[in-house]
Motif scaffolding. Structure first.
Motif, PDB file in Angstrom:
ATOM      1  N   ILE A  55       0.843  -1.204   0.000  1.00  0.00           N
ATOM      2  CA  ILE A  55       0.000   0.000   0.000  1.00  0.00           C
ATOM      3  C   ILE A  55       0.877   1.251   0.000  1.00  0.00           C
ATOM      4  O   ILE A  55       0.632   2.199  -0.742  1.00  0.00           O
ATOM      5  N   ASN A  56       1.946   1.228   0.801  1.00  0.00           N
ATOM      6  CA  ASN A  56       2.856   2.381   0.824  1.00  0.00           C
ATOM      7  C   ASN A  56       3.538   2.590  -0.521  1.00  0.00           C
ATOM      8  O   ASN A  56       3.781   3.717  -0.938  1.00  0.00           O
ATOM      9  N   SER A  57       3.833   1.480  -1.210  1.00  0.00           N
ATOM     10  CA  SER A  57       4.559   1.596  -2.486  1.00  0.00           C
ATOM     11  C   SER A  57       3.695   2.239  -3.566  1.00  0.00           C
ATOM     12  O   SER A  57       4.215   2.772  -4.541  1.00  0.00           O
ATOM     13  N   PHE A  58       2.376   2.180  -3.414  1.00  0.00           N
ATOM     14  CA  PHE A  58       1.502   2.772  -4.428  1.00  0.00           C
ATOM     15  C   PHE A  58       1.575   4.299  -4.412  1.00  0.00           C
ATOM     16  O   PHE A  58       1.201   4.942  -5.375  1.00  0.00           O
ATOM     17  N   GLY A  59       2.017   4.856  -3.262  1.00  0.00           N
ATOM     18  CA  GLY A  59       2.056   6.311  -3.187  1.00  0.00           C
ATOM     19  C   GLY A  59       0.669   6.879  -2.945  1.00  0.00           C
ATOM     20  O   GLY A  59       0.474   7.773  -2.148  1.00  0.00           O
ATOM     21  N   ASP A  60      -0.319   6.286  -3.633  1.00  0.00           N
ATOM     22  CA  ASP A  60      -1.698   6.709  -3.391  1.00  0.00           C
ATOM     23  C   ASP A  60      -2.286   5.629  -2.494  1.00  0.00           C
ATOM     24  O   ASP A  60      -2.363   4.471  -2.869  1.00  0.00           O
ATOM     25  N   ARG A  61      -2.643   5.990  -1.277  1.00  0.00           N
ATOM     26  CA  ARG A  61      -3.019   4.964  -0.305  1.00  0.00           C
ATOM     27  C   ARG A  61      -4.453   4.453  -0.491  1.00  0.00           C
ATOM     28  O   ARG A  61      -4.874   3.519   0.182  1.00  0.00           O
ATOM     29  N   ALA A  62      -5.211   5.080  -1.390  1.00  0.00           N
ATOM     30  CA  ALA A  62      -6.606   4.667  -1.573  1.00  0.00           C
ATOM     31  C   ALA A  62      -6.669   3.419  -2.449  1.00  0.00           C
ATOM     32  O   ALA A  62      -7.266   3.405  -3.519  1.00  0.00           O
ATOM     33  N   ALA A  63      -6.017   2.379  -1.975  1.00  0.00           N
ATOM     34  CA  ALA A  63      -5.938   1.151  -2.775  1.00  0.00           C
ATOM     35  C   ALA A  63      -7.140   0.257  -2.503  1.00  0.00           C
ATOM     36  O   ALA A  63      -7.906   0.478  -1.574  1.00  0.00           O
ATOM     37  N   GLN A  64      -7.267  -0.776  -3.338  1.00  0.00           N
ATOM     38  CA  GLN A  64      -8.228  -1.843  -3.080  1.00  0.00           C
ATOM     39  C   GLN A  64      -7.446  -3.025  -2.533  1.00  0.00           C
ATOM     40  O   GLN A  64      -6.338  -3.313  -2.998  1.00  0.00           O
ATOM     41  N   VAL A  65      -8.018  -3.698  -1.555  1.00  0.00           N
ATOM     42  CA  VAL A  65      -7.401  -4.918  -1.032  1.00  0.00           C
ATOM     43  C   VAL A  65      -8.425  -6.029  -1.190  1.00  0.00           C
ATOM     44  O   VAL A  65      -9.557  -5.900  -0.693  1.00  0.00           O
ATOM     45  N   VAL A  66      -8.076  -7.077  -1.935  1.00  0.00           N
ATOM     46  CA  VAL A  66      -9.019  -8.174  -2.159  1.00  0.00           C
ATOM     47  C   VAL A  66      -8.517  -9.407  -1.410  1.00  0.00           C
ATOM     48  O   VAL A  66      -7.442  -9.931  -1.715  1.00  0.00           O
ATOM     49  N   LEU A  67      -9.287  -9.818  -0.405  1.00  0.00           N
ATOM     50  CA  LEU A  67      -8.944 -11.019   0.368  1.00  0.00           C
ATOM     51  C   LEU A  67      -9.733 -12.175  -0.221  1.00  0.00           C
ATOM     52  O   LEU A  67     -10.967 -12.237  -0.084  1.00  0.00           O
ATOM     53  N   LEU A  68      -9.040 -13.068  -0.918  1.00  0.00           N
ATOM     54  CA  LEU A  68      -9.722 -14.195  -1.563  1.00  0.00           C
ATOM     55  C   LEU A  68      -9.757 -15.380  -0.598  1.00  0.00           C
ATOM     56  O   LEU A  68      -8.733 -15.756  -0.036  1.00  0.00           O
ATOM     57  N   GLY A  69     -10.938 -15.967  -0.433  1.00  0.00           N
ATOM     58  CA  GLY A  69     -11.071 -17.009   0.580  1.00  0.00           C
ATOM     59  C   GLY A  69     -10.790 -16.374   1.935  1.00  0.00           C
ATOM     60  O   GLY A  69      -9.999 -16.855   2.732  1.00  0.00           O
ATOM     61  N   ALA A  70     -11.467 -15.240   2.192  1.00  0.00           N
ATOM     62  CA  ALA A  70     -11.132 -14.392   3.345  1.00  0.00           C
ATOM     63  C   ALA A  70     -11.307 -15.108   4.676  1.00  0.00           C
ATOM     64  O   ALA A  70     -10.623 -14.801   5.650  1.00  0.00           O
ATOM     65  N   GLY A  71     -12.217 -16.070   4.734  1.00  0.00           N
ATOM     66  CA  GLY A  71     -12.410 -16.792   5.985  1.00  0.00           C
ATOM     67  C   GLY A  71     -12.698 -15.850   7.130  1.00  0.00           C
ATOM     68  O   GLY A  71     -13.459 -14.885   7.001  1.00  0.00           O
ATOM     69  N   MET A  72     -12.057 -16.086   8.283  1.00  0.00           N
ATOM     70  CA  MET A  72     -12.294 -15.262   9.473  1.00  0.00           C
ATOM     71  C   MET A  72     -11.244 -14.158   9.600  1.00  0.00           C
ATOM     72  O   MET A  72     -10.913 -13.714  10.692  1.00  0.00           O
ATOM     73  N   ASP A  73     -10.695 -13.734   8.475  1.00  0.00           N
ATOM     74  CA  ASP A  73      -9.711 -12.654   8.460  1.00  0.00           C
ATOM     75  C   ASP A  73     -10.331 -11.377   9.022  1.00  0.00           C
ATOM     76  O   ASP A  73     -11.445 -11.020   8.659  1.00  0.00           O
ATOM     77  N   ALA A  74      -9.596 -10.679   9.908  1.00  0.00           N
ATOM     78  CA  ALA A  74     -10.136  -9.435  10.479  1.00  0.00           C
ATOM     79  C   ALA A  74      -9.218  -8.252  10.198  1.00  0.00           C
ATOM     80  O   ALA A  74      -9.188  -7.290  10.958  1.00  0.00           O
ATOM     81  N   ARG A  75      -8.461  -8.316   9.109  1.00  0.00           N
ATOM     82  CA  ARG A  75      -7.509  -7.224   8.833  1.00  0.00           C
ATOM     83  C   ARG A  75      -8.195  -5.866   8.734  1.00  0.00           C
ATOM     84  O   ARG A  75      -7.646  -4.861   9.134  1.00  0.00           O
TER      85      ARG A  75
ATOM     86  N   LEU B  39      -4.806   0.282   6.440  1.00  0.00           N
ATOM     87  CA  LEU B  39      -5.969   0.139   5.552  1.00  0.00           C
ATOM     88  C   LEU B  39      -6.942   1.316   5.653  1.00  0.00           C
ATOM     89  O   LEU B  39      -7.999   1.291   5.041  1.00  0.00           O
ATOM     90  N   LYS B  40      -6.588   2.354   6.438  1.00  0.00           N
ATOM     91  CA  LYS B  40      -7.620   3.357   6.701  1.00  0.00           C
ATOM     92  C   LYS B  40      -8.121   4.106   5.463  1.00  0.00           C
ATOM     93  O   LYS B  40      -9.217   4.637   5.495  1.00  0.00           O
ATOM     94  N   GLU B  41      -7.349   4.106   4.386  1.00  0.00           N
ATOM     95  CA  GLU B  41      -7.874   4.761   3.179  1.00  0.00           C
ATOM     96  C   GLU B  41      -8.217   3.746   2.088  1.00  0.00           C
ATOM     97  O   GLU B  41      -8.490   4.111   0.946  1.00  0.00           O
TER      98      GLU B  41
END
Length: 346
Positions: A123-143, A150-152
């Protein structure tokens, strides 16, 4: 190497407490909300109706809850449920008593921390923090509830409809019963996408829920690829590559090698001994591979040189049978890759 205790037995030498071991909880402390009728009945449904693949999500959550001195996940215990917490706690206790070179759940803790750190770096490497994060098979992930990076970002959790539903109900119960104000969404938004990634239409479902192919994206495949049949795993990796053509995308995934899936033929299917060779054939580049125990993948948790992972990473990856004890070399690879179109940007 013998110091001034030539009579010291092997066992006694192992008794010396290691400074890196966390202060150990003597008793399992269960959050009160686990005793509520709603939470108990939701977990009873999981025990009765869910298959191994779906239930593995609770095991992962139990690992995060019980390694709380390194993984700060305020909702993991409730997502894991009492029976998974108790059984992992007992295993950990036995391992501690036996001075085992690795304690149950340590792989999960390391894997979680590696994904957390690489996700933040991406996310930091994008420079623009408004990224999309796709958790595939997210299960009980609570990130989305615990990572401030992830705030933006918009987080998409893709999984089976019934899993996402039970998870949402557990989180709702926790929020309403909790005087603890930590239970809040940190991500800019969280979108749950009911889809089976073994079927061909999951990308369309993701797009219908608001995923934009043109936006910078981190794809997270944690603890999922090896459960898929080979064909489906390859289709998922190809589908991600096909959706990365016009943007900066990072893939984070873990791969088992062939010896690891032979642990349990019924549950694990897909493997790759050389994911760093496989991914470039699908259009990924800048592939960086780590093994558990490597400098960026131990987080101070694998201090014992006799630890299985430390022994393995010192052997060439082409060796399939451990020369010392004749056991199969079961490896877990942590892999970060980006889509090749980035070469022009750099």
């Amino acid at each position: 190497m013998h110091h001034s205790h030539p009579t010291m037995s092997e066992e006694e030498r192992h008794q010396t407490p290691s400074p890196a071991v966390s202060p150990w909880m003597e008793e399992l402390q269960l959050p009160e909300v686990l005793m509520s009728d709603t939470v108990r009945s939701l977990h009873a449904t999981i025990e009765q109706d869910w298959d191994f693949l779906r239930r593995s999500a609770c095991q992962t959550a139990a690992g995060r809850a019980l390694w709380s001195h390194v993984v700060h996940d305020p909702v993991a215990a409730v997502l894991a449920g009492e029976s998974y917490l108790r059984s992992l706690f007992e295993k950990m206790k036995q391992d501690k008593l036996n001075n085992a070179p690795e304690v149950s759940g340590v792989i999960l803790a390391v894997r979680t921390l590696w994904f957390d750190s690489r996700l933040e770096a991406a996310i930091n490497s994008f420079g623009d923090r408004a990224a999309q994060v796709v958790l595939l098979g997210a299960g009980m992930d609570a990130r989305a509830y615990r990572l401030s990076c992830l705030k933006e970002s918009i987080v998409f959790e893709v999984d089976f409809p019934e899993l996402l539903q039970v998870k949402a109900s557990l989180l709702k119960e926790l929020t309403s019963s909790s005087n603890d104000h930590q239970i809040a969404l940190i991500a800019k938004s969280l979108i749950r996408v009911a889809a089976d990634i073994r079927e061909g239409d999951w990308i369309e479902k993701l797009q219908r829920c608001g995923y934009v192919p043109e936006r910078n994206t981190v794809w997270v495949l944690e603890g999922i690829l090896y459960y898929l049949p080979h064909l489906h795993a390859m289709q998922v990796l190809e589908a991600i590559a096909a959706n990365c053509t016009s943007t900066r995308s990072v893939l984070l995934a873990d791969f088992m090698n062939k010896s690891s899936i032979s642990l349990s033929n019924s549950n694990f299917h897909f493997y790759s001994d050389w994911p760093d060779r496989l991914l470039p054939t699908l259009g990924y580049c800048h592939v960086k591979l780590s093994q558990i125990g490597d400098p960026d993948a131990h987080f101070g948790l694998l201090h014992d040189p006799q630890n299985l992972f430390n022994k393995l990473r010192n052997l060439p990856r082409s060796i399939e049978i451990h020369p010392e004890d004749g056991t199969p070399c079961r490896r877990l690879y942590l892999v970060e890759a980006s889509y090749c179109q980035q070469q022009d940007d750099q």
